[in-house]
Design a protein around this motif. Structure first.
Motif, PDB file in Angstrom:
ATOM      1  N   LYS A   1       0.826  -1.218   0.000  1.00 25.91           N
ATOM      2  CA  LYS A   1       0.000   0.000   0.000  1.00 25.91           C
ATOM      3  C   LYS A   1       0.852   1.257   0.000  1.00 25.91           C
ATOM      4  N   THR A   2       1.811   1.300   0.942  1.00 20.65           N
ATOM      5  CA  THR A   2       2.662   2.489   1.032  1.00 20.65           C
ATOM      6  C   THR A   2       3.423   2.715  -0.266  1.00 20.65           C
ATOM      7  N   THR A   3       3.907   1.627  -0.862  1.00 21.12           N
ATOM      8  CA  THR A   3       4.678   1.770  -2.097  1.00 21.12           C
ATOM      9  C   THR A   3       3.811   2.361  -3.207  1.00 21.12           C
TER      10      THR A   3
ATOM     11  N   PHE B   1       2.104  12.407   5.839  1.00 17.54           N
ATOM     12  CA  PHE B   1       3.016  11.305   6.110  1.00 17.54           C
ATOM     13  C   PHE B   1       2.641  10.580   7.399  1.00 17.54           C
ATOM     14  N   GLN B   2       3.047   9.312   7.423  1.00 17.01           N
ATOM     15  CA  GLN B   2       2.740   8.487   8.583  1.00 17.01           C
ATOM     16  C   GLN B   2       3.386   9.064   9.842  1.00 17.01           C
ATOM     17  N   ASP B   3       4.641   9.580   9.703  1.00 23.88           N
ATOM     18  CA  ASP B   3       5.292  10.188  10.867  1.00 23.88           C
ATOM     19  C   ASP B   3       5.103  11.709  10.861  1.00 23.88           C
TER      20      ASP B   3
ATOM     21  N   LEU C   1      -2.984   9.874   2.116  1.00 23.18           N
ATOM     22  CA  LEU C   1      -2.811   9.744   3.562  1.00 23.18           C
ATOM     23  C   LEU C   1      -2.330   8.332   3.887  1.00 23.18           C
ATOM     24  N   ASP C   2      -1.129   8.239   4.472  1.00 23.84           N
ATOM     25  CA  ASP C   2      -0.571   6.921   4.783  1.00 23.84           C
ATOM     26  C   ASP C   2      -0.772   6.595   6.260  1.00 23.84           C
ATOM     27  N   GLU C   3      -1.749   5.781   6.541  1.00 23.43           N
ATOM     28  CA  GLU C   3      -2.090   5.392   7.915  1.00 23.43           C
ATOM     29  C   GLU C   3      -2.005   6.586   8.858  1.00 23.43           C
ATOM     30  N   PRO C   4      -2.723   7.669   8.546  1.00 27.19           N
ATOM     31  CA  PRO C   4      -2.532   8.901   9.321  1.00 27.19           C
ATOM     32  C   PRO C   4      -3.017   8.756  10.762  1.00 27.19           C
TER      33      PRO C   4
HETATM   34 MG    MG Z   1       2.748   1.067   4.977  1.00 21.09          MG
END
Ligand code: MG
Ligand code: ADP
Lengths: 355, 298
Positions: free
Chosen positions: A59-61, A98-100, A174-177
């Motif tokens: 997913k992230t990729t 971003f996730q972070d 949105l990556d696992e926000p």
């Molecule tokens: Mg991921």
């Protein structure tokens, strides 16, 4: 959240009807690993699209390929009908949360949010004004001069959101926000995000491994498995009519019954699934199972709103049923005791043979 | 906050040791004192005492007959060092060399450190860091003489048909830039390591071209690391006297003056006075750095 600071809503609504994003045969390999394996996908303009899948499913990729942080090994990425596969991130009209959070530690909140406007050459007074409005919109209007390090996780997340939205992208990634937030805050942010998306009319692509989150928030969901898309559909379609054992199992627990049972019950040699909450369970009457399948209870799990009963069929298949608290019948079952399983014919979902 | 946390009852075993641990746990200052006394004593002895000795010696004179240091107090050395045009010229030249070396190292170190930290693959990263450290293992003298062989008249450069700086100030700058380069690369590399890739991606995502990312995100975060590097190269150059002698020919630096006065001229007080100049310059530099607020983001 109100949309006072982002008055472009009407423009978005009249956007062309074509897909906002089109992925054609998209693949990405990292050395030996194939992170994304020839994915074809169309994401409609203005929709809330979730990419759902277990950790490591790519997913992230895919998100990073769309943003331009990675270049595809093969395939094409189209934004609004234009091929952007080879373009740098700053040439693509998408923005990422971003996730972070990736907030700039040396800048105040208002400088963080104004950053995208600054590099676009917007005058200082204007960009500060708009950044302040965007922060106001995410309820951080009184923290303009704080540093990111002085905020809680939830607050940082809002800043990241404001920073990405203030430049008015066509698509927000949105990556696992919500991944780092506690449950309560998470549920609140789910509602707020969904409302914000509907107000702005921006296409949201939302990555999550939480099926409940995907089901409650999305217009459509793409279920990822090992770099491929297993199924794309509305939450109802994904949940009610999974197209294979992977989706059936990943999106909510499901019972998967073997082809032998399909043959004996319905004269069809395929596997099928039935959702736990669609299963009726009663204690075994003295005269025998009658119109049901006998099962031995192996575990009772109290869930608060329901009791989950697990058991084994005579052929060894495990089955799960969900008994709502309102039915008040959890006490009728005990581990090691027999019970009878039944369901309605229309709740059966046939699964294609596993490849 | 002074929340007093006491164990409800001490566990059996070694009561006295536990009592000591508990005491140290409760009394933060005592713990701090225990930790810092030894290093602090060392610091005072080596640093403060040595510096004071330097300052005091600078206020003494040398008896011209016996050649012995006489402990009569005078400001003559300090006045001579600050007003005599010879010393002024040498001080300015040393400062100029130090600034040039620092600038050259900064310009070289930034892209090298960036490449190591952000471009090279993890496997290459280790190899490159070792390659940067390697010159530090070789003797300083060997490196200086190697540069003399390259730069001097009839050296490698001339042999290759390239005009050479010969024994000169330029040669000193080149050799010192080379010798101190690792001291600039290492802190900047450490600084780059502390910039997460996602910050660079976020910048690009928000529309910044690479140069804007460098100016608005990378450099501001790196400032403390760059300053650390410049303090190394600047201070090390200000104090150098060996390279200046080996590749500089007649080029005098403050270090060579100190060396000459300690040795041949046998004028320890004057040497001390000259040695105070780089110390004053470094202190002024640190003060300026503080003033500009460059370290506020630490
Ligand atoms: Mg991921
Ligand atoms: N930069 C990378 N280098 C090597 N392998 C990677 C890299 N990024 C992702 N992968 C691999 O690609 C696969 C998919 O990863 P990812 O897209 O992060 O999955 P997800 O976001 O669904 O958890 C994983 O097996 C992961 O190890």
């Amino acid at each position: 959240m109100t949309s006072a600071a982002m008055p472009q809503t009407s423009r978005r609504k009249t956007a062309p009807a074509g897909p906002a994003i089109r992925l054609v045969g998209l693949s990405k390999r990292f050395g030996e690993t194939t992170a994304v394996d020839s994915v074809d996908l169309e994401i409609r303009s203005g929709e809330f699209f979730s990419m759902l899948g277990p950790s490591g499913s790519g997913k992230t990729t895919v998100l990073r390929l769309i943003a331009g942080f990675e270049l595809p090994t093969a395939g094409v990425i189209e934004l609004d009908g234009k091929d952007v596969s080879a373009r740098a991130p700053f040439e693509r009209d998408v923005n990422t949360v971003f996730q972070d959070y990736a907030l700039f530690p040396h800048m105040s909140l208002i400088e963080n949010v104004a950053y995208g406007l600054r590099v676009r050459g917007v005058a200082k007074a204007v960009r500060r004004q708009r950044a302040a409005e965007a922060l106001e919109q995410v309820q951080l209007g009184s923290f303009l001069d704080r540093r990111p390090s002085q905020l809680s996780g939830g607050q940082r997340q809002r800043v990241a959101l404001a920073r990405a939205l203030v430049v008015r992208p066509k698509v927000l990634l949105l990556d696992e926000p919500l991944g780092a937030l506690d449950l309560k805050l998470r549920q609140q942010m789910q509602v707020e995000l969904k409302e914000l998306q509907q107000e702005l009319g921006i296409t949201f692509i939302f990555v999550t491994h939480d099926q409940e989150e995907a089901l409650t928030m999305s217009d459509r969901i793409g279920v990822f498995n090992k770099g491929r898309i297993e199924q794309v559909g509305t939450p109802e379609e994904i949940y009610e009519r999974p197209n294979g054992p992977f989706v059936a199992n990943f999106v909510g627990t499901s019972n998967i019954f073997p082809g032998t049972l399909g043959r004996s019950l319905y004269g069809r040699d395929d596997r099928f699934s039935v959702r736990p909450e669609r299963i009726q369970l009663r204690p075994l009457p003295p005269e025998g199972p009658g119109t049901g399948i006998a099962l031995t209870v192996t575990a009772l799990v109290y869930l608060g709103h329901a009791t989950q009963v697990r058991g084994t069929l005579p052929d060894g298949t495990t089955a799960v049923a969900l008994i709502p608290v309102t039915a008040g019948r959890g006490g009728e079952f005990a581990v090691g005791q027999p019970a009878v399983l039944s369901w309605n014919r229309q709740d059966v979902v046939w699964l294609p043979p596993a490849s | 906050m002074s929340v007093d946390i006491r164990p409800a009852d001490a566990a059996p075993g070694r009561p006295s040791r536990q009592a000591l641990s508990a005491l140290l746990y409760r009394r933060g200052r005592l713990r701090l004192a225990g930790l810092l006394t030894a290093p602090a004593a060392w610091l005072i002895l080596v640093y403060i005492a040595a510096l004071s000795a330097l300052l005091i010696t600078a206020l003494w004179t040398v008896d011209t007959f016996t050649g012995k240091v006489s402990t009569t107090w005078t400001l003559d050395n300090l006045i001579q060092v600050t007003t005599d045009p010879v010393y002024q010229t040498i001080a300015l030249r040393t400062l100029r060399i130090a600034v040039l070396v620092t600038v050259v190292d900064m310009v070289l170190a930034l892209p090298i450190a960036f490449f190591i930290a952000k471009v090279a693959s993890p496997r290459w990263r280790g190899v490159l860091v070792v390659a940067i450290l390697m010159p530090l293992w070789a003797s300083y003298l060997v490196k200086a003489y190697a540069w003399r062989n390259v730069l001097a008249e009839g050296g490698l450069l001339e042999w290759l048909g390239i005009s050479s700086p010969g024994y000169s100030e330029a040669a000193v700058v080149i050799a010192l830039s080379y010798i101190w380069l690792p001291y600039m690369i290492l802190p900047i590399h450490a600084g780059f390591e502390r910039v997460p890739d996602s910050l660079l991606e976020a910048s690009s995502d928000l529309g910044a071209k690479p140069l804007a990312t460098l100016r608005l995100v990378i450099l501001p975060i790196l400032v403390p690391s760059i300053i650390a590097g410049t303090i190394f190269t600047f201070a090390l150059t200000l104090g150098d006297y060996i390279t200046a002698q080996i590749v500089g020919g007649t080029t005098q630096m403050l270090g060579t003056v100190v060396y000459a006065n300690v040795g041949a001229a046998n004028n320890l007080p004057l040497a001390s006075a000259v040695a105070l100049i780089p110390i004053a310059v470094i202190m002024a530099y640190l003060l300026i750095v503080r003033r500009t607020g460059a370290l506020n983001n630490l």
